[in-house]
Design a protein around this motif. Sequence first.
Motif, PDB file in Angstrom:
ATOM      1  N   CYS A   1      -4.120   0.417   8.335  1.00  0.00           N
ATOM      2  CA  CYS A   1      -3.889  -0.921   8.871  1.00  0.00           C
ATOM      3  C   CYS A   1      -3.378  -0.808  10.304  1.00  0.00           C
ATOM      4  O   CYS A   1      -2.723   0.181  10.665  1.00  0.00           O
TER       5      CYS A   1
ATOM      6  N   TYR B   1      -4.092 -10.670   8.599  1.00  0.00           N
ATOM      7  CA  TYR B   1      -4.565  -9.589   7.720  1.00  0.00           C
ATOM      8  C   TYR B   1      -5.312 -10.214   6.553  1.00  0.00           C
ATOM      9  O   TYR B   1      -4.780 -11.106   5.893  1.00  0.00           O
TER      10      TYR B   1
ATOM     11  N   VAL C   1       0.327  -3.094   4.979  1.00  0.00           N
ATOM     12  CA  VAL C   1       0.354  -4.072   6.079  1.00  0.00           C
ATOM     13  C   VAL C   1       1.790  -4.258   6.575  1.00  0.00           C
ATOM     14  O   VAL C   1       2.056  -4.227   7.783  1.00  0.00           O
TER      15      VAL C   1
END
Length: 408
Positions: A70, A76, A103
């Motif tokens: 990520c 996201y 994330v």
Amino acid sequence: MKINVIGLGYIGLPTALSMAANGLNVIGTDLKQDILDTIKKGKMTFQEKGMDELLSKARESGNLSLSDRCVEADVYIISVPTPYIKISKKIDSKYVEKAVRDVLSICPDGSVIAIESTVSPGTIDDVVRPVLEENENESGKKIHIAHVPERIIPGNMLYELRNNSRTIGVDDPSVGEMLKEVYGSFCMGQMIVTDIKTAEMTKVIENTYRDINIAFANELAKICRRDNMDVYEVIRVANMHPRVNILSPGPGVGGHCISVDPWFLVGDYPDIVNIIRHARLVNDEQPRYVLERISEIMQENSIQKIEEVGLYGMTYKENVDDTRESPTLQLLDYMKQYAAKGIKVYDPYITYNMVPDQYQNFDSFLNDVKMIVVMVAHDHIINNCASLKGKVVFDTRNCLHDIETYKL
Ligand SMILES: NC(=O)c1ccc[n+]([C@@H]2O[C@H](COP(=O)([O-])OP(=O)(O)OC[C@H]3O[C@@H](n4cnc5c(N)ncnc54)[C@H](O)[C@@H]3O)[C@@H](O)[C@H]2O)c1
């Protein structure tokens, strides 16, 4: 605006490419290096109408990059698998949880996490929020969460991505407005903003509704078989009623949605669900019923050996290469339980060997069998219907109309 799409499978990849091709700055992330390498070479990882062109457009736009982790972004989008646990029937949310943690380890304050993966109602409250709260306490970062379930159908993905309405589940209406803009970059459908749990529940019940409807059709097929009625004619006539819409019977239900999502409700509400559980059981039973029909039709035609029978189609639906939970694989599993082997298998979309006695050449497959069982209504078999003349054909999909066939 920078978007990081996490999970570049059947759902994440078309979404990432659509956004990049329509002007958003997209980083696609997947843990599997071979997926990233294939896309980098300009090749598609699965077959789907229009995807090769979309991939070229996204690459030429210069808006697409790829990463095995990520990266910092404003939004996201998480599209990772959500299987169910076979014993409890509850959702296995470990992939979603891991993706959210990945994330959170890098995302900036104020960013938005939109979960596209299908989740059971309450998953975000029960699994994701505690992780967000833990992170907020430790880092002070306030991250917004949303659920934007995907409902596209493989085989017509790009049309549906562009034209289906979208459900956007949020806590905060301003996040809903922002996501309307993100999805509006490529989607012309209506954007319906609602709360997160409603978004979770609607996605799961849309698939459950279809599962129950198919189970009803499968049960009708058995009733009609016993008393010599044509189930397809019965359904055709009944569907002329303005408020009746019965789906078609078939060899079973596969894929990553309809055969999985209803189990989430069975797992979470075992004391309430009845129709939902039974519909799943009826549809899971269907490949076994197909086996019984194969055996009856073999006897009727004096076909002695299972080696003289061929299953056409291994995917869970027509004109795609996705075999997950497919009725053909379920049927082969049943056969394995009884140590029955030797049935031949062919699918024009599966160009590598997945199971024993699988053919890669249609003519050789036809040459080696007396009876064909059509498990999938690929255009390929409809267009090659004439080549089945002289064979015993059992059409579980009711897709061949120019030759004589046995039905469910
Ligand atoms: N396939 C469909 O037709 C369909 C339709 C609607 C909704 N859905 C839902 O969408 C979700 C995704 O389904 P799919 O069919 O695209 O699955 P998929 O298996 O094709 O793709 C998922 C991808 O996520 C990757 N991944 C897993 N964990 C990751 C992580 N932590 N970081 C980065 N990548 C990670 C995997 O490597 C894989 O490539 C599921 O919840 C499914 O139920 C699927």
